[in-house]
Design a protein around this motif. Structure first.
Motif, PDB file in Angstrom:
ATOM      1  N   TYR A 158       0.658  -1.161   0.015  1.00  0.00           N
ATOM      2  CA  TYR A 158       0.053   0.125   0.046  1.00  0.00           C
ATOM      3  C   TYR A 158       0.791   1.244   0.073  1.00  0.00           C
ATOM      4  O   TYR A 158       1.909   1.276   0.627  1.00  0.00           O
ATOM      5  CB  TYR A 158      -0.917   0.136   1.220  1.00  0.00           C
ATOM      6  CG  TYR A 158      -2.080  -1.013   1.422  1.00  0.00           C
ATOM      7  CD1 TYR A 158      -3.042  -1.101   0.619  1.00  0.00           C
ATOM      8  CD2 TYR A 158      -1.592  -2.213   1.991  1.00  0.00           C
ATOM      9  CE1 TYR A 158      -3.878  -2.136   0.458  1.00  0.00           C
ATOM     10  CE2 TYR A 158      -2.542  -3.119   2.038  1.00  0.00           C
ATOM     11  CZ  TYR A 158      -3.682  -3.111   1.342  1.00  0.00           C
ATOM     12  OH  TYR A 158      -4.391  -4.215   1.304  1.00  0.00           O
TER      13      TYR A 158
ATOM     14  N   ILE B 209       0.303   5.217   0.703  1.00  0.00           N
ATOM     15  CA  ILE B 209      -0.478   6.246   1.289  1.00  0.00           C
ATOM     16  C   ILE B 209       0.197   7.600   0.679  1.00  0.00           C
ATOM     17  O   ILE B 209       1.061   8.170   1.033  1.00  0.00           O
ATOM     18  CB  ILE B 209      -0.419   6.457   2.855  1.00  0.00           C
ATOM     19  CG1 ILE B 209      -0.994   5.280   3.465  1.00  0.00           C
ATOM     20  CG2 ILE B 209      -1.189   7.479   3.416  1.00  0.00           C
ATOM     21  CD1 ILE B 209      -0.015   3.989   3.724  1.00  0.00           C
TER      22      ILE B 209
ATOM     23  N   THR C 139      -5.049   6.242  -0.093  1.00  0.00           N
ATOM     24  CA  THR C 139      -4.581   4.806   0.065  1.00  0.00           C
ATOM     25  C   THR C 139      -4.554   4.145  -1.246  1.00  0.00           C
ATOM     26  O   THR C 139      -5.890   3.759  -1.694  1.00  0.00           O
ATOM     27  CB  THR C 139      -4.880   3.911   1.163  1.00  0.00           C
ATOM     28  OG1 THR C 139      -4.593   4.734   2.335  1.00  0.00           O
ATOM     29  CG2 THR C 139      -3.988   2.572   1.439  1.00  0.00           C
TER      30      THR C 139
ATOM     31  N   ARG D 266       3.579  -0.904   3.742  1.00  0.00           N
ATOM     32  CA  ARG D 266       2.947   0.451   3.647  1.00  0.00           C
ATOM     33  C   ARG D 266       4.105   1.386   3.626  1.00  0.00           C
ATOM     34  O   ARG D 266       4.631   1.731   4.452  1.00  0.00           O
ATOM     35  CB  ARG D 266       1.947   0.505   4.803  1.00  0.00           C
ATOM     36  CG  ARG D 266       0.744  -0.329   4.932  1.00  0.00           C
ATOM     37  CD  ARG D 266       0.069  -0.158   6.155  1.00  0.00           C
ATOM     38  NE  ARG D 266      -1.011  -1.172   6.058  1.00  0.00           N
ATOM     39  CZ  ARG D 266      -2.232  -0.852   5.421  1.00  0.00           C
ATOM     40  NH1 ARG D 266      -2.568   0.291   4.795  1.00  0.00           N
ATOM     41  NH2 ARG D 266      -3.281  -1.575   5.432  1.00  0.00           N
TER      42      ARG D 266
ATOM     43  N   THR E 118       5.861   4.090   6.956  1.00  0.00           N
ATOM     44  CA  THR E 118       4.794   4.598   7.510  1.00  0.00           C
ATOM     45  C   THR E 118       4.794   4.212   9.291  1.00  0.00           C
ATOM     46  O   THR E 118       3.885   4.768   9.991  1.00  0.00           O
ATOM     47  CB  THR E 118       3.278   4.196   7.222  1.00  0.00           C
ATOM     48  OG1 THR E 118       3.234   2.617   7.388  1.00  0.00           O
ATOM     49  CG2 THR E 118       3.095   4.362   5.667  1.00  0.00           C
TER      50      THR E 118
END
Length: 117
Positions: A24, A26, A59, A98, A115
């Protein structure tokens, strides 16, 4: 009973047919332009992973087939009505990762940070 419990514990998501998890991003778009975001592997066509409106954070999901190749990924933003293509440069990206990606208002490059999940 113990053998059944041990077998069930050994079966993770890969054994249930779900495959590896995606990664992912962001993505924070601080610019005044909409950004189409792509993941690019060396020598391959860009794979569009999403669009982030100006001044928004979303996201974005990087498909498992991209992160499972074991190659570094270059994140590239194509800006609406602009010829510039800010990018992250090659970054390691693995299933389940992430990362925070920020497009500053000057649109010169993408800033990538972990993150902390």
């Amino acid at each position: 009973l113990f053998a059944a419990a041990a077998l069930a514990a050994a079966c993770g998501p890969f054994h249930k047919g779900q495959g590896p998890p995606p990664a992912y991003l962001i993505f924070t778009n601080e610019s005044l332009d909409q950004a189409d975001v792509y993941a690019v592997l060396s020598g391959n066509q860009p794979i569009r992973i999403g669009t982030v409106a100006a001044g928004r954070t979303d996201t974005l999901t990087v498909p498992p087939e991209v992160v499972m190749r074991g190659e570094n990924v270059n994140v590239v933003a194509r800006l609406l009505a602009r010829s510039s293509r800010p990018s992250s440069g090659p970054i390691p990206l693995h299933p389940g990762d992430r990362l925070a990606v920020r497009l500053p208002i000057d649109q010169k490059m993408l800033v990538v940070l972990p993150t902390g999940q």
